[in-house]
Design a protein around this motif. Structure first.
Motif, PDB file in Angstrom:
ATOM      1  N   MET A   1     -10.837 -43.158  30.485  1.00  0.00           N
ATOM      2  CA  MET A   1      -9.644 -43.115  29.629  1.00  0.00           C
ATOM      3  C   MET A   1      -9.065 -41.696  29.640  1.00  0.00           C
ATOM      4  O   MET A   1      -9.771 -40.725  29.394  1.00  0.00           O
ATOM      5  N   LYS A   2      -7.777 -41.580  29.980  1.00  0.00           N
ATOM      6  CA  LYS A   2      -7.130 -40.279  30.009  1.00  0.00           C
ATOM      7  C   LYS A   2      -6.816 -39.820  28.590  1.00  0.00           C
ATOM      8  O   LYS A   2      -6.288 -40.573  27.777  1.00  0.00           O
ATOM      9  N   ASN A   3      -7.139 -38.562  28.289  1.00  0.00           N
ATOM     10  CA  ASN A   3      -6.912 -38.035  26.946  1.00  0.00           C
ATOM     11  C   ASN A   3      -5.480 -37.567  26.729  1.00  0.00           C
ATOM     12  O   ASN A   3      -4.954 -37.631  25.630  1.00  0.00           O
ATOM     13  N   LEU A   4      -4.855 -37.081  27.802  1.00  0.00           N
ATOM     14  CA  LEU A   4      -3.510 -36.525  27.705  1.00  0.00           C
ATOM     15  C   LEU A   4      -2.617 -37.122  28.787  1.00  0.00           C
ATOM     16  O   LEU A   4      -3.093 -37.531  29.851  1.00  0.00           O
ATOM     17  N   ASP A   5      -1.308 -37.146  28.512  1.00  0.00           N
ATOM     18  CA  ASP A   5      -0.376 -37.763  29.460  1.00  0.00           C
ATOM     19  C   ASP A   5      -0.014 -36.855  30.620  1.00  0.00           C
ATOM     20  O   ASP A   5       0.013 -37.280  31.769  1.00  0.00           O
ATOM     21  N   LEU A   6       0.268 -35.589  30.325  1.00  0.00           N
ATOM     22  CA  LEU A   6       0.892 -34.723  31.335  1.00  0.00           C
ATOM     23  C   LEU A   6       0.368 -33.297  31.250  1.00  0.00           C
ATOM     24  O   LEU A   6       0.269 -32.722  30.165  1.00  0.00           O
ATOM     25  N   LEU A   7       0.090 -32.725  32.417  1.00  0.00           N
ATOM     26  CA  LEU A   7      -0.179 -31.298  32.563  1.00  0.00           C
ATOM     27  C   LEU A   7       0.912 -30.706  33.442  1.00  0.00           C
ATOM     28  O   LEU A   7       1.107 -31.151  34.579  1.00  0.00           O
ATOM     29  N   THR A   8       1.650 -29.732  32.920  1.00  0.00           N
ATOM     30  CA  THR A   8       2.629 -29.014  33.738  1.00  0.00           C
ATOM     31  C   THR A   8       2.089 -27.619  34.017  1.00  0.00           C
ATOM     32  O   THR A   8       1.451 -27.001  33.164  1.00  0.00           O
ATOM     33  N   ILE A   9       2.364 -27.112  35.228  1.00  0.00           N
ATOM     34  CA  ILE A   9       1.776 -25.844  35.665  1.00  0.00           C
ATOM     35  C   ILE A   9       2.852 -24.952  36.283  1.00  0.00           C
ATOM     36  O   ILE A   9       3.602 -25.393  37.162  1.00  0.00           O
ATOM     37  N   GLY A  10       2.924 -23.688  35.824  1.00  0.00           N
ATOM     38  CA  GLY A  10       3.834 -22.744  36.449  1.00  0.00           C
ATOM     39  C   GLY A  10       4.412 -21.733  35.481  1.00  0.00           C
ATOM     40  O   GLY A  10       3.719 -21.226  34.608  1.00  0.00           O
ATOM     41  N   ARG A  11       5.695 -21.476  35.612  1.00  0.00           N
ATOM     42  CA  ARG A  11       6.349 -20.351  34.978  1.00  0.00           C
ATOM     43  C   ARG A  11       6.640 -20.583  33.496  1.00  0.00           C
ATOM     44  O   ARG A  11       6.854 -21.703  33.052  1.00  0.00           O
ATOM     45  N   LEU A  49      10.040 -36.527  23.909  1.00  0.00           N
ATOM     46  CA  LEU A  49      10.220 -37.960  24.129  1.00  0.00           C
ATOM     47  C   LEU A  49       9.017 -38.763  23.650  1.00  0.00           C
ATOM     48  O   LEU A  49       9.118 -39.976  23.460  1.00  0.00           O
ATOM     49  N   GLY A  50       7.870 -38.090  23.481  1.00  0.00           N
ATOM     50  CA  GLY A  50       6.717 -38.780  22.926  1.00  0.00           C
ATOM     51  C   GLY A  50       5.424 -38.662  23.708  1.00  0.00           C
ATOM     52  O   GLY A  50       4.402 -39.220  23.292  1.00  0.00           O
ATOM     53  N   LEU A  51       5.421 -37.948  24.840  1.00  0.00           N
ATOM     54  CA  LEU A  51       4.188 -37.803  25.609  1.00  0.00           C
ATOM     55  C   LEU A  51       3.294 -36.721  25.014  1.00  0.00           C
ATOM     56  O   LEU A  51       3.766 -35.780  24.363  1.00  0.00           O
ATOM     57  N   LYS A  52       1.989 -36.854  25.258  1.00  0.00           N
ATOM     58  CA  LYS A  52       1.024 -35.826  24.901  1.00  0.00           C
ATOM     59  C   LYS A  52       0.906 -34.885  26.091  1.00  0.00           C
ATOM     60  O   LYS A  52       0.418 -35.277  27.155  1.00  0.00           O
ATOM     61  N   VAL A  53       1.337 -33.639  25.915  1.00  0.00           N
ATOM     62  CA  VAL A  53       1.544 -32.721  27.031  1.00  0.00           C
ATOM     63  C   VAL A  53       0.775 -31.425  26.839  1.00  0.00           C
ATOM     64  O   VAL A  53       0.714 -30.876  25.734  1.00  0.00           O
ATOM     65  N   GLY A 128      -8.358 -34.034  35.891  1.00  0.00           N
ATOM     66  CA  GLY A 128      -8.750 -35.434  35.789  1.00  0.00           C
ATOM     67  C   GLY A 128      -8.534 -36.081  34.445  1.00  0.00           C
ATOM     68  O   GLY A 128      -8.553 -37.312  34.331  1.00  0.00           O
ATOM     69  N   GLN A 129      -8.313 -35.286  33.388  1.00  0.00           N
ATOM     70  CA  GLN A 129      -8.118 -35.858  32.047  1.00  0.00           C
ATOM     71  C   GLN A 129      -6.670 -36.261  31.785  1.00  0.00           C
ATOM     72  O   GLN A 129      -6.344 -36.799  30.722  1.00  0.00           O
ATOM     73  N   PHE A 130      -5.783 -36.010  32.763  1.00  0.00           N
ATOM     74  CA  PHE A 130      -4.360 -36.278  32.583  1.00  0.00           C
ATOM     75  C   PHE A 130      -3.911 -37.506  33.380  1.00  0.00           C
ATOM     76  O   PHE A 130      -4.495 -37.838  34.412  1.00  0.00           O
ATOM     77  N   LYS A 131      -2.831 -38.126  32.918  1.00  0.00           N
ATOM     78  CA  LYS A 131      -2.246 -39.251  33.650  1.00  0.00           C
ATOM     79  C   LYS A 131      -1.348 -38.781  34.788  1.00  0.00           C
ATOM     80  O   LYS A 131      -1.183 -39.484  35.787  1.00  0.00           O
TER      81      LYS A 131
END
Length: 337
Positions: A1-11, A49-53, A128-131
């Motif tokens: 089961m993924k704990n979080l929806d999105l990981l963004t990486i960068g600036r 919008l409602g995602l866990k990020v 791996g914990q992200f969707k």
């Protein structure tokens, strides 16, 4: 089961935007303090919008870093994976706003913290914990951030986490702008979806540095010569599953190997500030993607997010909520698939 929806990486950066809309840069009297950086903008857009990020970036041990982290915490973005980089400075950007088509941009990125994220920082975030994991092409301009991005993409690929690449071309961040395309093409085989403007797609296959022209210091909107059809074909042949080409108010075109291109119309509006529109699109698209929508339906939502942001002065600070986006969509005929 993924704990979080999105990981963004960068600036990430503090953004100082002109308070004098329409004024020539030399006549600006004051600036509003916002936050920015493409991955940060996307994180906030998807979060509203409602995602866990969660966001993985670097900030300095300075008050500017405090400013950014305070904003993110208020937005309920997970900041657990953001290191404070000793001896480095948080990035800064200064922007003039001269609608409809001039937005001069000045980066302050000497010894910047966000380019110093490492493979260890990526490992600590546990892809791996992200969707979904989203990475930025601009973050590959220097080491160690370049290796961190490659590692994150590899981790996503190995752990069956979809990887979304925002091509994100900033010409002044590269010693040789042709190396931008080399880096982008090198990670495409492990990328699920790539998103970019027509100019960014051309830049990703650039061979001649003279084909890039920057006017009025519009670093985020260079003119790039080339054959778009040939560039699209080259990117698809590199192995990415889907390429989404942004075309401003005209919407986007979806390209996938073996399929006919699919146009998804946009939402023409009066433009105040174009910066942040592409990031708003990405945030909206990723929201739809996580919900399991079709690519075209997710693009439709992304287009609406972009249309709202171009009417506002800021980027992350002015990302819309889901109710705002759906109101625009319903006013323009509903969300079709």
């Amino acid at each position: 089961m993924k704990n979080l929806d999105l990981l963004t990486i960068g600036r990430s950066s503090i953004d100082l935007y002109s308070q004098d809309i329409g004024a020539d840069f030399i006549d600006i009297k004051g600036f509003n303090a916002f936050v920015g950086g493409s991955p940060l903008n996307i994180a906030v857009g998807a979060g509203r919008l409602g995602l866990k990020v969660a966001l993985l970036t670097g900030v300095g041990q300075d008050k500017t870093g405090d400013f950014i982290l305070n904003f993110l915490n208020k937005e309920k973005i997970v900041t657990d994976y953001i290191p404070r980089i000793p001896g480095a400075r948080t990035s800064a950007v200064i922007l003039g706003i001269e609608p409809p088509d001039r937005f001069p941009l000045v980066f302050y990125r000497d010894n910047c913290a966000d380019i110093q994220i490492t493979m260890d920082h990526v490992a600590a975030a546990d892809v791996g914990q992200f969707k979904v994991v989203q990475v930025s092409g601009n973050a590959m301009s220097k080491e160690p951030s370049r290796s961190a991005i490659f590692y994150a993409v590899e981790q996503g690929y190995d752990k069956d986490v979809p990887v979304i690449l925002d091509i994100d071309f900033r010409a002044d961040q590269w010693t040789d702008i042709r190396s931008f395309g080399l880096m982008v093409r090198a990670i495409l085989p492990k990328v699920t979806i790539a998103i970019g403007t027509e100019e960014e797609v051309l830049a990703a296959t650039l061979q001649d540095i003279n084909d890039v022209v920057i006017e009025h210091q519009q670093v985020s909107a260079p003119k790039v010569k080339g054959n778009l059809e040939a560039s699209v074909k080259q990117i698809l042949n590199a192995g990415v599953k889907v390429l989404i080409v942004k075309k401003g108010s005209k919407g986007v075109t979806i390209y996938a190997a073996g399929n006919e291109p699919q146009d998804v119309p946009g939402y023409p509006v009066d433009v105040l500030n174009v910066l942040g529109a592409g990031d708003a699109f990405a945030g909206g698209f990723i929201y739809g993607f996580v919900q399991g929508w079709s690519i075209s339906k997710a693009c439709r939502l992304g287009n609406a997010c972009g249309a709202l942001v171009v009417q506002r002065p800021g980027c992350a600070n002015d990302m819309p909520t889901l109710s705002e986006v759906m109101q625009l969509i319903e006013e323009r005929g509903g969300l079709t698939d």
